[in-house]
Design a protein around this motif. Structure first.
Motif, mmCIF file in Angstrom:
data_model
loop_
_atom_site.group_PDB
_atom_site.id
_atom_site.type_symbol
_atom_site.label_atom_id
_atom_site.label_comp_id
_atom_site.label_asym_id
_atom_site.label_seq_id
_atom_site.Cartn_x
_atom_site.Cartn_y
_atom_site.Cartn_z
ATOM 1 N N VAL A 136 -47.753 35.673 -35.092
ATOM 2 C CA VAL A 136 -46.974 34.461 -35.358
ATOM 3 C C VAL A 136 -45.544 34.885 -35.630
ATOM 4 N N SER A 137 -44.610 34.273 -34.937
ATOM 5 C CA SER A 137 -43.202 34.583 -35.193
ATOM 6 C C SER A 137 -42.393 33.303 -35.145
ATOM 7 N N LEU A 138 -41.810 32.972 -36.290
ATOM 8 C CA LEU A 138 -40.967 31.779 -36.426
ATOM 9 C C LEU A 138 -41.727 30.523 -36.021
ATOM 10 N N VAL A 139 -43.000 30.460 -36.442
ATOM 11 C CA VAL A 139 -43.831 29.311 -36.086
ATOM 12 C C VAL A 139 -44.542 28.701 -37.291
ATOM 13 N N LEU A 140 -44.882 29.495 -38.314
ATOM 14 C CA LEU A 140 -45.583 28.921 -39.463
ATOM 15 C C LEU A 140 -44.693 27.986 -40.270
ATOM 16 N N CYS A 141 -43.394 28.023 -40.011
ATOM 17 C CA CYS A 141 -42.481 27.064 -40.634
ATOM 18 C C CYS A 141 -42.693 25.655 -40.100
ATOM 19 N N SER A 142 -43.257 25.544 -38.897
ATOM 20 C CA SER A 142 -43.291 24.237 -38.238
ATOM 21 C C SER A 142 -44.693 23.708 -37.942
ATOM 22 N N ASP A 195 -35.564 22.195 -50.560
ATOM 23 C CA ASP A 195 -36.414 21.012 -50.715
ATOM 24 C C ASP A 195 -35.660 19.742 -50.335
ATOM 25 N N LEU A 196 -34.382 19.667 -50.725
ATOM 26 C CA LEU A 196 -33.581 18.480 -50.448
ATOM 27 C C LEU A 196 -33.309 18.299 -48.960
ATOM 28 N N VAL A 197 -33.038 19.403 -48.250
ATOM 29 C CA VAL A 197 -32.644 19.286 -46.844
ATOM 30 C C VAL A 197 -33.834 19.267 -45.896
ATOM 31 N N THR A 198 -35.028 19.634 -46.382
ATOM 32 C CA THR A 198 -36.175 19.769 -45.480
ATOM 33 C C THR A 198 -36.506 18.499 -44.699
ATOM 34 N N PRO A 199 -36.515 17.307 -45.299
ATOM 35 C CA PRO A 199 -36.868 16.122 -44.493
ATOM 36 C C PRO A 199 -35.964 15.928 -43.276
ATOM 37 N N LEU A 200 -34.638 16.047 -43.442
ATOM 38 C CA LEU A 200 -33.724 15.888 -42.316
ATOM 39 C C LEU A 200 -33.823 17.078 -41.370
ATOM 40 N N TRP A 201 -33.870 18.273 -41.935
ATOM 41 C CA TRP A 201 -33.979 19.487 -41.121
ATOM 42 C C TRP A 201 -35.205 19.410 -40.215
ATOM 43 N N SER A 202 -36.310 18.961 -40.767
ATOM 44 C CA SER A 202 -37.548 18.877 -40.001
ATOM 45 C C SER A 202 -37.431 17.908 -38.833
ATOM 46 N N LEU A 203 -36.696 16.822 -39.042
ATOM 47 C CA LEU A 203 -36.520 15.837 -37.971
ATOM 48 C C LEU A 203 -35.746 16.398 -36.794
ATOM 49 N N VAL A 204 -34.721 17.183 -37.065
ATOM 50 C CA VAL A 204 -33.848 17.664 -35.982
ATOM 51 C C VAL A 204 -34.282 19.016 -35.442
ATOM 52 N N ALA A 205 -35.185 19.701 -36.155
ATOM 53 C CA ALA A 205 -35.548 21.070 -35.762
ATOM 54 C C ALA A 205 -37.023 21.199 -35.401
ATOM 55 N N GLY A 206 -37.570 20.179 -34.776
ATOM 56 C CA GLY A 206 -38.922 20.285 -34.241
ATOM 57 C C GLY A 206 -40.008 20.477 -35.273
ATOM 58 N N GLY A 207 -39.817 19.933 -36.471
ATOM 59 C CA GLY A 207 -40.831 20.031 -37.515
ATOM 60 C C GLY A 207 -40.675 21.228 -38.420
ATOM 61 N N CYS A 208 -39.626 22.022 -38.240
ATOM 62 C CA CYS A 208 -39.413 23.207 -39.074
ATOM 63 C C CYS A 208 -39.170 22.805 -40.527
ATOM 64 N N ARG A 209 -39.819 23.506 -41.457
ATOM 65 C CA ARG A 209 -39.656 23.261 -42.896
ATOM 66 C C ARG A 209 -39.178 24.549 -43.564
ATOM 67 N N PRO A 210 -37.915 24.614 -43.931
ATOM 68 C CA PRO A 210 -37.369 25.865 -44.472
ATOM 69 C C PRO A 210 -37.812 26.183 -45.887
ATOM 70 N N ASN A 211 -38.534 25.281 -46.543
ATOM 71 C CA ASN A 211 -38.897 25.494 -47.946
ATOM 72 C C ASN A 211 -40.327 26.001 -48.134
ATOM 73 N N ARG A 212 -40.951 26.502 -47.099
ATOM 74 C CA ARG A 212 -42.338 26.943 -47.213
ATOM 75 C C ARG A 212 -42.448 28.372 -47.756
ATOM 76 N N ASP A 213 -43.365 28.550 -48.713
ATOM 77 C CA ASP A 213 -43.650 29.871 -49.281
ATOM 78 C C ASP A 213 -44.778 30.496 -48.459
ATOM 79 N N THR A 214 -44.436 30.967 -47.272
ATOM 80 C CA THR A 214 -45.436 31.385 -46.298
ATOM 81 C C THR A 214 -46.191 32.633 -46.739
#
Length: 214
Positions: free
Chosen positions: A110-116, A155-174
């Motif tokens: 997995v590479s740059l995918v578990l975020c989304s 956490d604050l930017v994730t909802p908008l970020w996810s909309l424009v970045a194909g579901g990516c969530r930058p706040n995940r503790d993977t």
């Protein structure tokens, strides 16, 4: 046949196609090389995107089954598969229900995918299903910052970020979720990285985990 309609992000796919090429020059190619070094046998790559990993698989890899749900990226991955020496088979599917057999692989990537992925735990349960006992997961992901303040900002930017970045969530503790999945992390390097000059620097992890015997 799986319904992949929720995974179609054509605008993001076009943007990712451009940015991924640029990011290779800024260090991502070296991270991919390190991620895949030493792999052998059969490998399932989950969320293969446009196939940027394919050229970095070592010759000891007998086959790569590359699973990608997004139509445009999957077509690009199929094109990329034709230009590498390691056999790569690109298939339609998603991380939560991989269209491959139980225990059929020596490793998952997995590479740059578990975020989304919609559900990280479901995706990692699928990794444990399809990778043989004693096989491994290789991971390269951007993750939640270790700074409390930056984490709250994510956490604050994730909802908008996810909309424009194909579901990516930058706040995940993977890393934590991988540990909780039952996979045993044997190596995990954490480092800041800016994929391209126009994006912020984010915490990344790169490492490997073992699928223990039942």
């Amino acid at each position: 046949m799986q319904d992949l309609s929720q995974f179609q992000h054509p605008r993001f796919a076009r943007m990712y196609e451009r940015l991924s090429v640029e990011s290779e020059r800024w260090g991502t190619a070296e991270h991919r090389r390190r991620l895949l070094a030493g792999l052998a046998g059969r490998v399932v790559e989950i969320g293969a995107g446009n196939g940027m990993n394919f050229a970095h698989y070592p010759p000891e890899v007998r086959e790569v089954v590359a699973v990608e749900p997004e139509d445009r990226l999957r077509a690009l991955a199929e094109r990329a598969a034709g230009g590498v020496t390691v056999p790569v088979r690109v298939v339609a599917g998603h991380a939560g229900a991989l269209p491959v057999e139980d225990g059929g692989f020596d490793a998952a990537v997995v590479s740059l995918v578990l975020c989304s992925v919609p559900d990280q735990r479901a995706a990692l349960a699928e990794v444990r299903r399809v990778v043989r006992a004693g096989g491994e997961l290789r991971f390269y992901e951007h993750v939640r910052s270790g700074s409390r303040v930056v984490g709250l900002l994510q956490d604050l930017v994730t909802p908008l970020w996810s909309l424009v970045a194909g579901g990516c969530r930058p706040n995940r503790d993977t890393e934590r979720v991988i540990r909780e999945s039952g996979l045993v992390i044997e190596e995990c390097e954490r480092f800041p990285f800016k994929p391209v000059p126009s994006t912020p620097s984010m915490a990344h992890i790169l490492g490997r985990a073992r699928n223990p015997a039942a």
